[in-house]
Design a protein around this motif. Structure first.
Motif, PDB file in Angstrom:
ATOM      1  N   PHE A 167       0.850  -1.197   0.000  1.00  0.00           N
ATOM      2  CA  PHE A 167       0.000   0.000   0.000  1.00  0.00           C
ATOM      3  C   PHE A 167       0.880   1.240   0.000  1.00  0.00           C
ATOM      4  N   GLY A 168       0.341   2.336  -0.559  1.00  0.00           N
ATOM      5  CA  GLY A 168       1.076   3.588  -0.557  1.00  0.00           C
ATOM      6  C   GLY A 168       0.202   4.727  -1.027  1.00  0.00           C
ATOM      7  N   GLY A 169       0.859   5.816  -1.400  1.00  0.00           N
ATOM      8  CA  GLY A 169       0.130   7.029  -1.750  1.00  0.00           C
ATOM      9  C   GLY A 169      -0.170   7.839  -0.507  1.00  0.00           C
ATOM     10  N   ARG A 170      -0.563   9.098  -0.709  1.00  0.00           N
ATOM     11  CA  ARG A 170      -0.779  10.005   0.419  1.00  0.00           C
ATOM     12  C   ARG A 170      -1.839   9.486   1.381  1.00  0.00           C
ATOM     13  N   GLY A 171      -2.870   8.830   0.859  1.00  0.00           N
ATOM     14  CA  GLY A 171      -3.913   8.275   1.708  1.00  0.00           C
ATOM     15  C   GLY A 171      -3.708   6.815   2.035  1.00  0.00           C
ATOM     16  N   ASN A 172      -2.589   6.251   1.611  1.00  0.00           N
ATOM     17  CA  ASN A 172      -2.279   4.834   1.793  1.00  0.00           C
ATOM     18  C   ASN A 172      -3.377   3.953   1.204  1.00  0.00           C
ATOM     19  N   ASP A 173      -4.006   4.430   0.140  1.00  0.00           N
ATOM     20  CA  ASP A 173      -5.123   3.716  -0.477  1.00  0.00           C
ATOM     21  C   ASP A 173      -4.826   3.275  -1.915  1.00  0.00           C
ATOM     22  N   VAL A 174      -3.549   3.304  -2.285  1.00  0.00           N
ATOM     23  CA  VAL A 174      -3.141   2.843  -3.609  1.00  0.00           C
ATOM     24  C   VAL A 174      -2.314   1.572  -3.425  1.00  0.00           C
ATOM     25  N   LEU A 175      -2.681   0.541  -4.166  1.00  0.00           N
ATOM     26  CA  LEU A 175      -1.949  -0.711  -4.116  1.00  0.00           C
ATOM     27  C   LEU A 175      -0.937  -0.721  -5.258  1.00  0.00           C
ATOM     28  N   PHE A 176       0.351  -0.802  -4.917  1.00  0.00           N
ATOM     29  CA  PHE A 176       1.409  -0.926  -5.912  1.00  0.00           C
ATOM     30  C   PHE A 176       1.722  -2.414  -6.061  1.00  0.00           C
ATOM     31  N   ILE A 177       1.533  -2.941  -7.268  1.00  0.00           N
ATOM     32  CA  ILE A 177       1.614  -4.375  -7.520  1.00  0.00           C
ATOM     33  C   ILE A 177       2.785  -4.660  -8.449  1.00  0.00           C
ATOM     34  N   LEU A 178       3.727  -5.495  -7.983  1.00  0.00           N
ATOM     35  CA  LEU A 178       4.913  -5.834  -8.758  1.00  0.00           C
ATOM     36  C   LEU A 178       4.667  -7.118  -9.540  1.00  0.00           C
ATOM     37  N   GLY A 179       4.975  -7.091 -10.822  1.00  0.00           N
ATOM     38  CA  GLY A 179       4.747  -8.247 -11.680  1.00  0.00           C
ATOM     39  C   GLY A 179       5.971  -8.704 -12.437  1.00  0.00           C
ATOM     40  N   ASP A 180       7.151  -8.532 -11.858  1.00  0.00           N
ATOM     41  CA  ASP A 180       8.431  -8.938 -12.443  1.00  0.00           C
ATOM     42  C   ASP A 180       8.879  -8.059 -13.606  1.00  0.00           C
ATOM     43  N   THR A 181       7.973  -7.749 -14.539  1.00  0.00           N
ATOM     44  CA  THR A 181       8.347  -6.911 -15.683  1.00  0.00           C
ATOM     45  C   THR A 181       7.598  -5.581 -15.699  1.00  0.00           C
ATOM     46  N   GLN A 182       6.741  -5.358 -14.725  1.00  0.00           N
ATOM     47  CA  GLN A 182       5.998  -4.107 -14.659  1.00  0.00           C
ATOM     48  C   GLN A 182       5.515  -3.860 -13.235  1.00  0.00           C
ATOM     49  N   ILE A 183       5.140  -2.605 -12.962  1.00  0.00           N
ATOM     50  CA  ILE A 183       4.495  -2.238 -11.713  1.00  0.00           C
ATOM     51  C   ILE A 183       3.140  -1.637 -12.057  1.00  0.00           C
ATOM     52  N   TRP A 184       2.094  -2.183 -11.428  1.00  0.00           N
ATOM     53  CA  TRP A 184       0.746  -1.659 -11.580  1.00  0.00           C
ATOM     54  C   TRP A 184       0.404  -0.812 -10.360  1.00  0.00           C
ATOM     55  N   GLN A 185      -0.568   0.091 -10.532  1.00  0.00           N
ATOM     56  CA  GLN A 185      -1.119   0.839  -9.405  1.00  0.00           C
ATOM     57  C   GLN A 185      -2.639   0.728  -9.455  1.00  0.00           C
ATOM     58  N   ALA A 186      -3.252   0.509  -8.308  1.00  0.00           N
ATOM     59  CA  ALA A 186      -4.701   0.361  -8.238  1.00  0.00           C
ATOM     60  C   ALA A 186      -5.220   1.138  -7.040  1.00  0.00           C
ATOM     61  N   ARG A 187      -6.158   2.049  -7.281  1.00  0.00           N
ATOM     62  CA  ARG A 187      -6.722   2.825  -6.173  1.00  0.00           C
ATOM     63  C   ARG A 187      -7.905   2.082  -5.575  1.00  0.00           C
ATOM     64  N   LEU A 188      -7.913   2.014  -4.244  1.00  0.00           N
ATOM     65  CA  LEU A 188      -8.974   1.315  -3.530  1.00  0.00           C
ATOM     66  C   LEU A 188      -9.836   2.293  -2.741  1.00  0.00           C
ATOM     67  N   LYS A 189     -10.940   1.794  -2.249  1.00  0.00           N
ATOM     68  CA  LYS A 189     -11.832   2.608  -1.395  1.00  0.00           C
ATOM     69  C   LYS A 189     -11.371   2.556   0.061  1.00  0.00           C
ATOM     70  N   VAL A 190     -10.468   1.632   0.371  1.00  0.00           N
ATOM     71  CA  VAL A 190      -9.994   1.433   1.745  1.00  0.00           C
ATOM     72  C   VAL A 190      -8.511   1.777   1.831  1.00  0.00           C
ATOM     73  N   ALA A 191      -8.050   2.025   3.030  1.00  0.00           N
ATOM     74  CA  ALA A 191      -6.638   2.342   3.255  1.00  0.00           C
ATOM     75  C   ALA A 191      -5.913   1.132   3.813  1.00  0.00           C
ATOM     76  N   GLY A 192      -4.661   0.986   3.421  1.00  0.00           N
ATOM     77  CA  GLY A 192      -3.842  -0.080   3.963  1.00  0.00           C
ATOM     78  C   GLY A 192      -3.439   0.201   5.393  1.00  0.00           C
ATOM     79  N   MET A 193      -3.113  -0.827   6.112  1.00  0.00           N
ATOM     80  CA  MET A 193      -2.631  -0.691   7.483  1.00  0.00           C
ATOM     81  C   MET A 193      -1.243  -0.061   7.440  1.00  0.00           C
ATOM     82  N   ARG A 194      -1.034   0.977   8.187  1.00  0.00           N
ATOM     83  CA  ARG A 194       0.275   1.614   8.239  1.00  0.00           C
ATOM     84  C   ARG A 194       1.185   0.805   9.149  1.00  0.00           C
ATOM     85  N   THR A 195       2.420   0.614   8.697  1.00  0.00           N
ATOM     86  CA  THR A 195       3.340  -0.251   9.428  1.00  0.00           C
ATOM     87  C   THR A 195       4.464   0.518  10.102  1.00  0.00           C
ATOM     88  N   CYS A 196       4.430   1.835  10.043  1.00  0.00           N
ATOM     89  CA  CYS A 196       5.444   2.614  10.756  1.00  0.00           C
ATOM     90  C   CYS A 196       4.921   4.020  10.991  1.00  0.00           C
TER      91      CYS A 196
END
Length: 326
Positions: A297-326
């Motif tokens: 998770f990332g982005g200013r609202g921690n609501d964007v999922l950055f997805i690694l696929g070996d040859t590319q990185i996708w970004q997906a905006r969600l309605k929910v925020a990820g759990m902050r880990t720090c």
């Protein structure tokens, strides 16, 4: 968004209506950049940048830690600059941030250089060892790491280095560890895994989820009778694990990365995307992403999922925020 439960969509599949609360009404999955990106994604809010580790580079086997600077304050973000932070990196894999904003790194090691958990100051680039052994025995191939609120460091250590040919025979089992930087104590907290891989705490840190990717042994193999599941443990007195149970079996493929959102839903990678489960282990749906390996998770609202696929990185905006880990 009109997809019915079980109906396919190019970007997602819904298994339960409650998944709509995760996706929102305007869900989009957008390509961020085509690049070598495999493991350890960490979003650093103060830099608006994504750190990650690569698939092993050609030639002498090693891995780079890279940093992708982002531009834009609204989704979708744009890739600004891609820099190499460390290469070689002693076969770096999973990463996280500690409570002081430093990068904690799983270094799998090589035949010449021992495995270790290291810590890097992202401002200066200086790197130091956190822990490199258990009772004098060398680690196998540290894979993923999380830092608890009490600053203890929890990490998995499968023997993929041996299976992939860049490490020798193991000195220890495929364990899960807890390291306390205050006391210097390193303890085995779980030994019931074939290939312990990703790990993540619940929002209140009362439950620890650990993935087992035993179905993936040597590169290119898949053994359906070996583990491809997530197991859950209760955290007892902040330092011990109790009440081990099956949380979810992941298919197709095996779960690698694992994260939670702020409401306790569990996200795991699969062969076809990111699967999302309720805290009770019910599959809500899947965000599709070709060749997904890991995510964060990332982005200013921690609501964007950055997805690694070996040859590319996708970004997906969600309605929910990820759990902050720090």
């Amino acid at each position: 968004m009109t997809t019915s439960p079980g109906q396919d969509d190019p970007e997602f599949i819904i298994h339960r209506e409650a998944f709509r609360a995760v996706l929102g009404d305007d869900f989009r999955r957008v390509m961020l950049i085509e690049t070598n990106a495999h493991e350890g994604p960490v979003y650093v809010d103060s830099e608006h940048a994504l750190y990650f580790t690569t698939v092993p580079e050609p030639g002498p086997k090693n891995i780079a830690i890279k940093r992708l600077a982002l531009t834009g304050t609204e989704f979708p973000f744009r890739a600004q600059a891609l820099d190499t932070v460390r290469f070689p990196s002693n076969m770096a894999n999973g990463m996280t941030l500690d409570r002081d904003g430093r990068l904690v790194i799983c270094e799998q090691g090589t035949r010449e250089t021992p495995a270790r958990i290291s810590r890097m100051d992202i401002k200066t680039g200086s790197v130091g060892t956190v822990v490199d052994h258990w009772r004098g025995l060398r680690f196998n191939s540290p894979n993923d790491v999380v830092v608890k609120n009490d600053r203890t460091i929890w990490f998995t250590d499968p023997n993929y280095g041996e299976l992939q040919g860049f490490k020798g025979a193991p000195e220890v089992g495929a364990f899960v560890y807890r390291h306390d930087p205050k006391t210097g104590e390193t303890a085995v907290i779980a030994d019931s895994f074939n290939k312990p891989n990703g790990l993540a705490f619940s929002p209140d840190e009362s439950v620890l989820y650990i993935t087992d990717t035993g179905a993936n042994q040597a590169p290119g193999t898949y053994f359906v009778g070996l583990p491809h599941h997530v197991r859950a443990f209760d955290v007892h007195e902040g330092r011990h694990l109790r009440n081990e149970r099956l949380f979810a079996v992941v298919s197709p493929g095996a779960p690698d990365g694992i994260k939670l959102d702020a409401e306790g839903r569990v996200y795991t990678s699969s062969a076809t995307g990111v699967q999302v489960f309720t805290p009770d282990g019910d599959l809500l749906g899947e965000i599709r992403a070709p060749g997904v390996a890991n995510f964060t998770f990332g982005g200013r609202g921690n609501d964007v999922l950055f997805i690694l696929g070996d040859t590319q990185i996708w970004q997906a905006r969600l309605k929910v925020a990820g759990m902050r880990t720090c």
